[in-house]
Write an enzyme that holds these catalytic residues in place. Structure first.
Site, PDB file in Angstrom:
ATOM      1  N   ASP A  39       0.899  -1.172   0.036  1.00 50.31           N
ATOM      2  CA  ASP A  39      -0.218   0.148  -0.135  1.00 50.31           C
ATOM      3  C   ASP A  39       0.955   1.373  -0.030  1.00 50.31           C
ATOM      4  O   ASP A  39       2.151   1.150  -0.399  1.00 50.31           O
ATOM      5  CB  ASP A  39      -0.858  -0.038   1.377  1.00 50.31           C
ATOM      6  CG  ASP A  39      -2.328   0.603   0.886  1.00 50.31           C
ATOM      7  OD1 ASP A  39      -2.101   1.738   1.390  1.00 50.31           O
ATOM      8  OD2 ASP A  39      -3.359   0.206   0.750  1.00 50.31           O
ATOM      9  N   ASP A  40       0.509   2.430   0.339  1.00 48.17           N
ATOM     10  CA  ASP A  40       0.838   3.827   0.347  1.00 48.17           C
ATOM     11  C   ASP A  40       2.299   3.537   1.115  1.00 48.17           C
ATOM     12  O   ASP A  40       2.452   2.852   1.938  1.00 48.17           O
ATOM     13  CB  ASP A  40      -0.024   4.775   1.270  1.00 48.17           C
ATOM     14  CG  ASP A  40       0.521   6.021   1.158  1.00 48.17           C
ATOM     15  OD1 ASP A  40       1.424   6.408   0.359  1.00 48.17           O
ATOM     16  OD2 ASP A  40      -0.271   6.849   1.581  1.00 48.17           O
ATOM     17  N   ARG A  91      -5.589  16.261   3.947  1.00 47.68           N
ATOM     18  CA  ARG A  91      -4.572  15.408   4.292  1.00 47.68           C
ATOM     19  C   ARG A  91      -3.268  15.997   3.832  1.00 47.68           C
ATOM     20  O   ARG A  91      -2.424  15.194   3.345  1.00 47.68           O
ATOM     21  CB  ARG A  91      -4.774  14.209   3.653  1.00 47.68           C
ATOM     22  CG  ARG A  91      -4.442  12.797   4.290  1.00 47.68           C
ATOM     23  CD  ARG A  91      -4.326  11.406   3.565  1.00 47.68           C
ATOM     24  NE  ARG A  91      -3.871  10.364   4.343  1.00 47.68           N
ATOM     25  CZ  ARG A  91      -3.576   9.339   3.939  1.00 47.68           C
ATOM     26  NH1 ARG A  91      -3.593   9.072   2.590  1.00 47.68           N
ATOM     27  NH2 ARG A  91      -3.193   8.305   4.729  1.00 47.68           N
ATOM     28  N   MET A 111      -7.566   8.001  -3.979  1.00 48.83           N
ATOM     29  CA  MET A 111      -8.101   9.256  -4.069  1.00 48.83           C
ATOM     30  C   MET A 111      -8.374  10.000  -2.819  1.00 48.83           C
ATOM     31  O   MET A 111      -9.646   9.377  -2.485  1.00 48.83           O
ATOM     32  CB  MET A 111      -9.177   9.224  -5.184  1.00 48.83           C
ATOM     33  CG  MET A 111      -9.486  10.708  -5.919  1.00 48.83           C
ATOM     34  SD  MET A 111     -10.346  11.808  -4.868  1.00 48.83           S
ATOM     35  CE  MET A 111     -10.463  13.100  -6.030  1.00 48.83           C
ATOM     36  N   ASN A 112      -7.685  10.501  -1.993  1.00 54.24           N
ATOM     37  CA  ASN A 112      -7.877  10.875  -0.891  1.00 54.24           C
ATOM     38  C   ASN A 112      -8.497  12.411  -0.432  1.00 54.24           C
ATOM     39  O   ASN A 112      -8.067  12.626   0.768  1.00 54.24           O
ATOM     40  CB  ASN A 112      -6.578  10.210   0.165  1.00 54.24           C
ATOM     41  CG  ASN A 112      -6.717   8.959   0.380  1.00 54.24           C
ATOM     42  OD1 ASN A 112      -7.728   8.310   0.572  1.00 54.24           O
ATOM     43  ND2 ASN A 112      -5.571   8.153  -0.002  1.00 54.24           N
ATOM     44  N   CYS A 121     -10.721   3.205  -5.082  1.00 53.34           N
ATOM     45  CA  CYS A 121     -10.599   3.263  -3.749  1.00 53.34           C
ATOM     46  C   CYS A 121     -10.834   5.036  -3.479  1.00 53.34           C
ATOM     47  O   CYS A 121     -10.042   5.591  -4.457  1.00 53.34           O
ATOM     48  CB  CYS A 121      -9.279   2.998  -3.022  1.00 53.34           C
ATOM     49  SG  CYS A 121      -9.070   3.205  -1.092  1.00 53.34           S
ATOM     50  N   GLY A 160     -10.387   7.084  -0.072  1.00 51.70           N
ATOM     51  CA  GLY A 160     -10.397   6.947   1.428  1.00 51.70           C
ATOM     52  C   GLY A 160     -11.433   5.690   1.774  1.00 51.70           C
ATOM     53  O   GLY A 160     -12.457   6.103   2.409  1.00 51.70           O
ATOM     54  N   ASP A 170     -19.156   3.960  -7.136  1.00 52.92           N
ATOM     55  CA  ASP A 170     -20.289   4.413  -8.105  1.00 52.92           C
ATOM     56  C   ASP A 170     -19.870   3.396  -9.266  1.00 52.92           C
ATOM     57  O   ASP A 170     -19.102   2.906  -9.544  1.00 52.92           O
ATOM     58  CB  ASP A 170     -20.365   5.578  -8.289  1.00 52.92           C
ATOM     59  CG  ASP A 170     -19.010   6.276  -8.950  1.00 52.92           C
ATOM     60  OD1 ASP A 170     -18.598   5.751 -10.034  1.00 52.92           O
ATOM     61  OD2 ASP A 170     -18.345   7.017  -8.445  1.00 52.92           O
ATOM     62  N   GLU A 204      -4.875 -19.269  15.502  1.00 53.17           N
ATOM     63  CA  GLU A 204      -5.452 -18.418  14.581  1.00 53.17           C
ATOM     64  C   GLU A 204      -4.976 -18.659  13.166  1.00 53.17           C
ATOM     65  O   GLU A 204      -5.511 -18.580  12.113  1.00 53.17           O
ATOM     66  CB  GLU A 204      -5.274 -17.054  14.774  1.00 53.17           C
ATOM     67  CG  GLU A 204      -6.176 -16.770  16.094  1.00 53.17           C
ATOM     68  CD  GLU A 204      -6.156 -15.081  16.240  1.00 53.17           C
ATOM     69  OE1 GLU A 204      -7.287 -14.470  16.756  1.00 53.17           O
ATOM     70  OE2 GLU A 204      -4.839 -14.769  16.507  1.00 53.17           O
TER      71      GLU A 204
HETATM   72  C1  GLA Z   1      -6.751   5.586   1.944  1.00 50.65           C
HETATM   73  C2  GLA Z   1      -7.383   4.123   1.635  1.00 50.65           C
HETATM   74  C3  GLA Z   1      -6.649   3.124   2.695  1.00 50.65           C
HETATM   75  C4  GLA Z   1      -5.034   3.376   2.251  1.00 50.65           C
HETATM   76  C5  GLA Z   1      -4.696   4.728   2.665  1.00 50.65           C
HETATM   77  C6  GLA Z   1      -3.062   4.918   2.439  1.00 50.65           C
HETATM   78  O1  GLA Z   1      -7.362   6.090   3.295  1.00 50.65           O
HETATM   79  O2  GLA Z   1      -8.644   4.053   2.139  1.00 50.65           O
HETATM   80  O3  GLA Z   1      -6.908   1.783   2.589  1.00 50.65           O
HETATM   81  O4  GLA Z   1      -4.552   2.665   1.243  1.00 50.65           O
HETATM   82  O5  GLA Z   1      -5.436   5.732   1.996  1.00 50.65           O
HETATM   83  O6  GLA Z   1      -2.696   6.323   2.549  1.00 50.65           O
END
Ligand code: GLA
Length: 781
Positions: free
Chosen positions: A393-394, A470, A506-507, A554, A556, A562, A642
């Site tokens: 991820d990020d 952000r 896209m945040n 995605c 956020g 949509d 687990e």
């Molecule tokens: C958004 C996404 C999260 C993650 C963060 C990374 O909030 O929804 O799942 O990827 O960005 O910055």
């Protein structure tokens, strides 16, 4: 009155062409062969104006008549679908019927997502649009006064084009109706062209209006916020206008571009309801208006707030598409229509109906704090348990150790990783796993090389400090050179690394809308729309260049969830809230329109990072299985017991995925009403298999027993309970045990499961889950 009648398998849509050229809406509902113009009643109504050419007929007023594309300025004082302003500032337009034709095949739109009949047919339509192929001459244009056209679509999908014009204003509109008879879906769009000599401004252009002669409807809409999206709310349609939408530049967490108008008595299982889904990811407005005579108008389209969209001579605007459906069989049946159409006729590409790999995502496991070694350790453990893909991820690019810098710089941060990204990906591939990557192409941090080189590429208003969110700004994707640059940078990485999945994030919401080019025309609505077209162009090029990559949308979480995005990305991260109990509500609302395969859903750590709530691993997996399944935690940190459970969950998901993704989904509880248990169910298309999922919500001592009634089974057929899974406490001692089964091996008929239901055992404690699988024992007797 001349009529055009569109039939789908179970519905009929009828349009009337008034002798003065007004396009009237006569009917949409259960299938009928009838001339529905008998519904129109003509009376002289006070303060409802009459068209001048009605020649003194005071009973003719557009203020009362149901219409297909109501215009402001015609004497209809309800909320319009269309309004134009002249250069001099005069508002109003009076569109009259010119001609229509029906042709085989469902239309496509340039640069915009659409519902399609088949992917091949879509490509053919797109070639017509680009002029690379000539459309075979076909279609009819009936002209005699009495003639009526009935389109039943026996040869598949078809398109109705109705041309309307106002010579005085200099505008021509082609209304497009796409009919998919087998799916019971009709789509609407329009092409608006300035056919005059002077520039014009579009102040409102909705895609779809439905006028109802009656007024007793409820509106279901889906509101929310970041980390709590798509809460279903049902409210009566009131006199006046109820409206919701987005002015954030994306469809938003706050309101979803989908709504249902249901008859008051409609339930999940019974009653008439209409749904409208917008295939668009930008600003939108939905309106439900009950007028003075209790009639209702329902409409959806691009937001008209601050709309003043310029059209110079001969320029045209293609209006994004709305897909609508009607059923007489309740909300579950309406959802089934939309699930099928979105899953099979909106989503594209090789993953459309294929099983998605079970993935593990690094975000909640490591956030920004990782090295290549740490990621490899996570991957190693995950691979041992059967996880099929690791998603980084990020944080892998530019200078990105937190969310204050680096966005815009799409080159690998090898120093942080301690190795080239390609090597990391190869090592993960060597473990037998695929590799995925996170990107956020539309954004830039001020602390980035890209911003230092091109500060004018971010939306900012000269002389004003932009609003940060952000700590990032939005790149102006309405400009081709910006999209091109970001595309090339990201492609530069993807060309070198073995990547099988992309999470396109896209945040933030858009603000400070101003295009900083010398030649540009500063127009808010046009820039906002072109921004969305830029995002679609980026995605179209990405998906074409990397057809093997699975794309997940995605924003956020579910801030751009949509049907427009689903045309490019067959799944979307449903919410940043991964708490299983919160997710039940979010996924319940999402399920009204979006198919289960579209819902990105992961098992995360307990206590949950958003809520602090503790839930069992089994509960988290049952909830995450109602989607495209994955993990979002470091599996090195879970107990040995687990780990075994994770292995079992992955096996179960692989066993059930087809039933889950391609079966019919039934909501068995209402989060607003049912506080004691949540339940949902998957039934295969042929009714031979059923997977029931239950989660206890509020638990009580010495509680009454709840029964969950199943749905969608064959009443007379016998089903055997093949598997029953739950983690329960011993009722008195509290010790966990998994072996208490009350249903496994039992044989019940469909009628008993649907009529009497399945009891929820008392020892199923707070937030504990149960999952039961039934299969047909023999054929119907
Ligand atoms: C958004 C996404 C999260 C993650 C963060 C990374 O909030 O929804 O799942 O990827 O960005 O910055």
């Amino acid at each position: 009155m001349r009529r055009i009648t569109l039939h789908t398998k179970n519905t009929t849509y009828q349009i009337g062409i008034h002798r003065l050229g007004f396009l009237l809406h006569l009917y949409y509902g259960s299938r009928t062969e009838c001339d529905m113009s008998y519904l129109l009643q003509a009376y002289d109504r006070g303060f409802s104006g009459n068209p001048h050419d009605a020649a003194g007929d005071r009973t003719l007023s557009l203020d009362v008549l149901p219409q297909e594309f109501p215009c402001y300025g015609t004497g209809d004082f309800r909320s319009a679908a269309f309004n134009v302003r002249s250069l001099e500032g005069v508002h109003g337009v009076d569109l009259r019927y010119q001609k229509h034709r029906v042709r085989r095949g469902k239309y496509a739109l340039p640069g915009l997502p659409v519902v399609y009949e088949s992917e091949d047919a879509l490509k053919r339509e797109q070639r017509f649009l680009t002029g690379k192929m000539e459309r075979p001459v076909q279609g009819t244009e009936p002209h005699s006064e009495e003639e009526q056209e009935i389109c039943s679509g026996t040869q598949g999908a078809y398109t109705l084009e109705v041309t309307l014009a106002d010579q005085n204003v200099g505008i021509k509109v082609i209304l497009l109706y796409g009919v998919l008879p087998d799916l019971d879906v009709i789509t609407r769009s329009a092409v608006v062209r300035n056919v005059g000599e002077k520039e014009l401004f579009l102040c409102k252009v909705f895609s779809c209006t439905l006028d109802f002669l009656r007024g007793d409807y409820d509106l279901l809409h889906f509101h929310g916020r970041h980390a709590m999206e798509r809460n279903a709310e049902r409210i009566p349609v009131m006199h006046g206008k109820q409206s919701f939408g987005s002015r954030r530049g994306t469809s938003s967490h706050q309101h979803n571009p989908f709504a249902i108008l249901a008859e008051r008595e409609t339930t999940e299982d019974y009653g008439g309801c209409y749904g409208m889904a917008f295939l668009y990811s930008g600003n939108f407005s939905f309106e439900a208006e009950q007028d003075q005579y209790h009639q209702v108008r329902m409409q959806l389209g691009m937001s008209d707030e601050m709309m003043d969209y310029p059209l110079s001579a001969d320029e045209c605007l293609c209006v994004p598409e709305v897909a609508m459906a009607y059923t007489a069989d309740g909300l579950a049946a309406l959802s089934h229509i939309f699930h099928k159409v979105i899953r099979e006729h909106v989503c594209r590409g090789r993953y459309k109906t294929a099983r998605r790999p079970v993935l593990i995502n690094s975000w909640e496991a490591a956030y920004f704090h990782f090295t290549g070694e740490k990621i490899l350790k996570m991957a190693e453990q995950a691979a041992k348990l059967g996880v099929e893909m690791l998603v980084l991820d990020d944080g892998w690019f530019g200078k990105r150790d937190d969310d204050n810098s680096g966005l815009g710089d799409w080159y690998v941060n090898e120093k942080k990783l301690g190795m080239p990204l390609a090597r990391l990906a190869d090592k993960i591939n060597d473990m037998g796993m695929q590799f995925g990557l996170w990107i956020e192409p539309e954004m830039v941090n001020e602390d980035s090389d890209l911003y230092r080189q091109h500060p004018d590429w971010a939306f900012t208003i000269p002389g004003r400090q932009p609003c940060r969110c952000r700590n990032q700004l939005v790149l102006d994707f309405s400009r081709k050179e910006v999209v091109d640059h970001v595309f090339e940078q990201i492609a530069g990485v993807l060309d070198k690394v073995s990547v099988s999945y992309i999470k396109m994030d896209m945040n933030r919401s858009l603000s400070d809308i101003c295009t900083l080019t010398t030649e540009s025309y500063q127009n808010y609505a046009k820039t906002m729309h072109c921004y969305v077209l830029g995002v679609y162009d980026f995605l179209e090029r990405m998906t074409a260049r990397y057809p093997h990559i699975l794309f997940e949308g995605c924003s956020g979480g579910g801030g751009r969830f949509d049907a427009g995005m689903l045309y490019y990305t067959p799944q979307i991260w449903c919410s940043d809230d991964t708490d299983a109990i919160e997710r039940i509500r979010i996924q319940h609302g999402t399920s009204f329109v979006y198919p289960i395969s579209a819902v990105g859903s992961h098992v995360s750590a307990s206590p949950n990072h958003q809520t602090g709530r503790q839930t069992k691993l089994f509960t988290r997996s049952v909830v995450a299985m109602a989607g495209s399944f994955g993990y979002e935690l470091d599996l090195n940190l879970v107990s040995e017991e687990e780990k075994d459970e994770v292995k079992e969950q992955i096996q179960d998901y692989k066993k059930y995925w087809n039933l889950i993704h391609n079966g019919r989904y039934y909501r068995l509880h209402d989060p607003e009403r049912d506080r004691e248990a949540a339940a949902w169910e998957f039934v295969s298309g042929d009714g031979t298999e059923m997977l029931l999922n239950v989660v206890r919500l509020d638990a009580h001592g010495n509680a009454p027993i709840n029964f969950i009634r199943c749905k969608g089974l064959r009443p007379k057929a016998r089903y055997r309970c093949i598997e029953e899974k739950r983690v329960v406490r011993e009722y008195h001692s509290g010790a966990p045990r998994r072996d208490r089964k009350q249903l496994e091996g039992r044989i019940c008929d469909g009628a008993s499961l649907m009529c009497a239901g399945v009891p929820i055992p008392m020892e199923l404690g707070e937030y504990e889950a149960m999952q039961v699988y039934f299969r047909l024992l023999d054929t119907e007797t």
